[in-house]
Design an enzyme around this catalytic site. Structure first.
Site, short mmCIF file in Angstrom:
data_model
loop_
_atom_site.label_atom_id
_atom_site.label_comp_id
_atom_site.label_asym_id
_atom_site.label_seq_id
_atom_site.Cartn_x
_atom_site.Cartn_y
_atom_site.Cartn_z
N LYS A 173 2.03 -17.18 4.70
CA LYS A 173 2.27 -17.05 3.00
C LYS A 173 1.87 -16.13 3.23
O LYS A 173 1.02 -14.50 4.06
CB LYS A 173 0.80 -17.71 2.79
CG LYS A 173 0.48 -17.23 1.15
CD LYS A 173 -0.98 -18.11 1.25
CE LYS A 173 -1.25 -17.76 -0.24
NZ LYS A 173 -2.35 -18.34 -1.24
N SER A 214 -0.82 -21.14 -5.40
CA SER A 214 0.01 -19.62 -5.14
C SER A 214 0.88 -19.13 -4.57
O SER A 214 1.49 -18.49 -4.25
CB SER A 214 -1.90 -18.46 -6.05
OG SER A 214 -2.06 -18.24 -4.08
N SER A 220 -3.45 -24.79 -4.51
CA SER A 220 -2.25 -23.64 -3.75
C SER A 220 -1.42 -24.10 -2.74
O SER A 220 -0.77 -23.40 -2.26
CB SER A 220 -3.36 -22.09 -3.04
OG SER A 220 -3.63 -21.09 -4.26
#
Length: 622
Positions: A150, A220, A244
């Site tokens: 990420k 996210s 997320s």
């Protein structure tokens, strides 16, 4: 130890505490939880790999699971270079332009890659495999396996931008602890996967859904949810503060594990809410995700003292399904009836979650209950804990004001999270970084992180820092006491009903289009697992009948119950593999809808109720 150490040092805004080269080896144990003295942790992981001769032939190299690739690599059936090139080829064909925080015309799962580094890592892995055929040495379990990380997690030498060009130049000085541990286990780091702007949204629009890029990917950790399913990476690392990991796993039909707070280190993460933030794996199968978690978990006392709260040694993460037709015999799975869903009409308090599901989701839910029962589990409805009742929840969604500081009301959760942020220099670190950047970046950072106190004419970093630093210790202690009370109340609800862990649907209806669709039906209190510090595992259980988008379920249990809930999910996927083995069609390219370098976020403004920030989302609930 100060929570300042929680961040470790990696990216410029995450401080400067070193990730030790001598990171503690991940804890492990033999099945059943007893410490294994005879075998090393690596040996135990390798022993769980399937025999190469028994692996079913897949149509494409990128369709093999991580555990299967690990076995094939060791048997010399395939090389790491072949594997990495296969994934890089798909990235070249289906990812679209890099460094684009917006619709780039294709998946946009990766925001940047390290092609030369990945190929060099693959070549080094092949050399180790070749040598081991003569020396019979033990090689690490993820040797040669390609990963995405990420965009908020430090990868040495690369910018970590947390979903915004406002963080251009935020170059990592060293790997985050989880990245370091992946490398130690032999993983090939392909690059950074795209995330929502400032990790701020649970729906996301930067990436395209793995099954149909016109639909939202979940956020996210958008790219980390898309990449494994779209066959752009074998597995990924996601980060969750409030949904997320779970939401992108669910939206894309991936298998993801949101660990308990403290299971894995967050050193080297660009933080959102220390004390909530966790890093965890997203893959195609739960056993793959469990193997990754086995590698990255464990104490990191110098960089993340929260890891000292986890059991040591941590009970062994399961990697294989239990034998027999009824592996879930003796397990009681509860369906909480007060786990309210949110629809277009708001939070549906007083309505059973199942009553809000659309036709396809309800059919999948009922089928899943029957499947779990056929595997021996007792599946039953039980009240759960209604967190809309202040007597049950004095912390997460409480309307109480514990103090007024610098003109702002301090809620119980703010009493915990704001001082946590203050202690790690959350606002000052961004301020220091912004001072080194061009005016447009500095302005974007101030707009995101600054605060305008009552009576002030403009937002400032100093105002935000002042609020976090002025909350009295007594108020913080009261907030923490209330958080522990909520945890105890929820555990008591499970104990009273005789429930081992829970089954929920985070999404209850077909997800929407990227052009403003969002989530029509979803769990209103999706942030609750992070407030509790409890783990979840998400896995696909079907597909809708119109677009073919995934339908996913989640097991949710008490803190550090990862081995139990993951084992149940592995058992399920062993008997019902059709869901996690399914592959989406390849996308057709469209013209990019945004220039690669744009400071203006093209994500619609995130409604407060869809925010990953606990203080924003909880205020919307209040």
């Amino acid at each position: 130890m100060s929570r300042r150490a929680v961040l470790g040092g990696a990216a410029a805004v995450t401080g400067a505490v070193a990730v030790s080269a001598a990171v503690a080896a991940p804890a492990s144990a033999t099945p059943g939880g007893a410490a294994g003295a005879a075998a090393s942790p690596v040996a135990r992981l390798l022993a769980a790999l399937p025999a190469a001769s028994g692996i079913k032939k897949r149509s494409r190299l990128v369709d093999y699971e991580v555990v299967e690739l690990a076995a094939l690599l060791r048997a010399g059936k395939v090389t790491a270079t072949q594997v990495v090139k296969a994934y890089l080829d798909r990235i070249d064909r289906f990812n679209g332009p890099f460094e684009t925080y917006g619709d780039n015309g294709l998946y946009n799962a990766f925001v940047r890659i390290d092609r030369a580094g990945a190929l060099a890592q693959a070549a080094a892995a092949d050399a180790k495999f070749a040598r081991a055929r003569h020396t019979h040495e033990q090689l690490p379990p993820l040797l040669g396996i390609p990963f995405g990380i990420k965009d908020s997690v430090a990868v040495k030498g690369f910018d970590a931008k947390d979903g915004s060009h406002a963080f251009d130049g935020n170059t990592a000085l060293r790997d985050a602890t989880v990245v370091h541990r992946l490398r130690e286990a032999g993983a090939v780091i392909l690059g950074h996967t795209v995330c929502s702007a400032f990790s701020g949204s649970i729906t996301g629009t930067f990436a395209g859904n793995a099954w149909n890029k016109a639909y939202v990917p979940g956020g996210s950790s958008q790219g980390s949810g898309v990449a494994p399913v779209a066959r752009l990476a074998a597995a990924c690392i996601g980060e969750e503060t409030g949904g997320s990991i779970v939401m992108p796993s669910a939206a894309n039909g991936a298998s993801g594990i949101k660990p308990s707070l403290g299971t894995s280190s967050v050193a080297g993460l660009m933080p959102l809410s220390p004390g909530y933030d966790v890093l965890g794996p997203i893959a195609r199968s739960v056993r793959d995700a469990s193997l990754v978690l086995s590698v990255i978990l464990g104490p990191d006392p110098a960089n993340d003292p929260l890891t000292l709260s986890a059991p040591e040694p941590f009970p062994a993460m399961p990697l294989t399904a239990r034998k027999g037709r009824r592996p879930l015999a003796g397990v009681t799975i509860g369906i909480p009836q007060t786990d309210w869903m949110r629809t277009g009409r708001g939070v549906q308090a007083g309505t059973s979650p199942q009553d809000t599901y659309d036709t396809d989701h309800l059919a999948a839910f009922n089928r899943l209950k029957q499947q779990l029962s056929s595997l021996g589990a007792t599946v039953k409805e039980f009240p759960g804990l209604d967190v809309t009742d202040p007597a049950n929840d004095p912390y997460f969604s409480s309307g109480d004001v514990l103090a007024t500081v610098d003109g702002s009301a301090v809620s119980p959760s703010s009493a915990v999270l704001s001082p946590n942020r203050y202690e790690i220099r959350y606002w000052d670190a961004v301020k220091d970084f912004a001072a080194t950047r061009p005016a447009d970046q500095a302005a974007a950072l101030l707009a995101q992180y600054g605060r305008r106190a009552p009576g002030e004419t403009a937002a400032s970093f100093e105002s935000a820092t002042r609020l976090g630093g002025m909350i009295p210790a007594s108020v913080r202690v009261e907030g923490e006491r209330r958080r522990r009370q909520l945890q105890a109340n929820y555990q008591a609800a499970l104990d009273k009903a005789g429930v081992d862990f829970m089954l929920v649907f985070s999404l209850g209806a077909q997800i929407g289009l990227r052009a403003g669709g969002g989530f029509p039906v979803y769990r209103a209190y999706y942030q609750l697992p992070n407030a509790l510090a409890w783990p979840m595992v998400s896995f696909p259980v079907g597909y809708d009948s119109t677009v073919g988008l995934p339908i996913a379920a989640q097991f949710w249990g008490p803190r550090f119950s990862e081995p139990q809930i993951v084992q149940a999910a592995i058992d399920y996927q062993e008997h019902f593999p059709q869901y996690h083995n399914a592959a989406p069609p390849d996308p057709v390219a469209d013209a990019p809808k945004v220039a690669p370098r744009s400071l203006r976020s093209v994500e619609p403004a995130t409604p407060p109720e869809l925010s990953n920030d606990p203080l924003v989302a909880e205020e919307a609930l209040r």
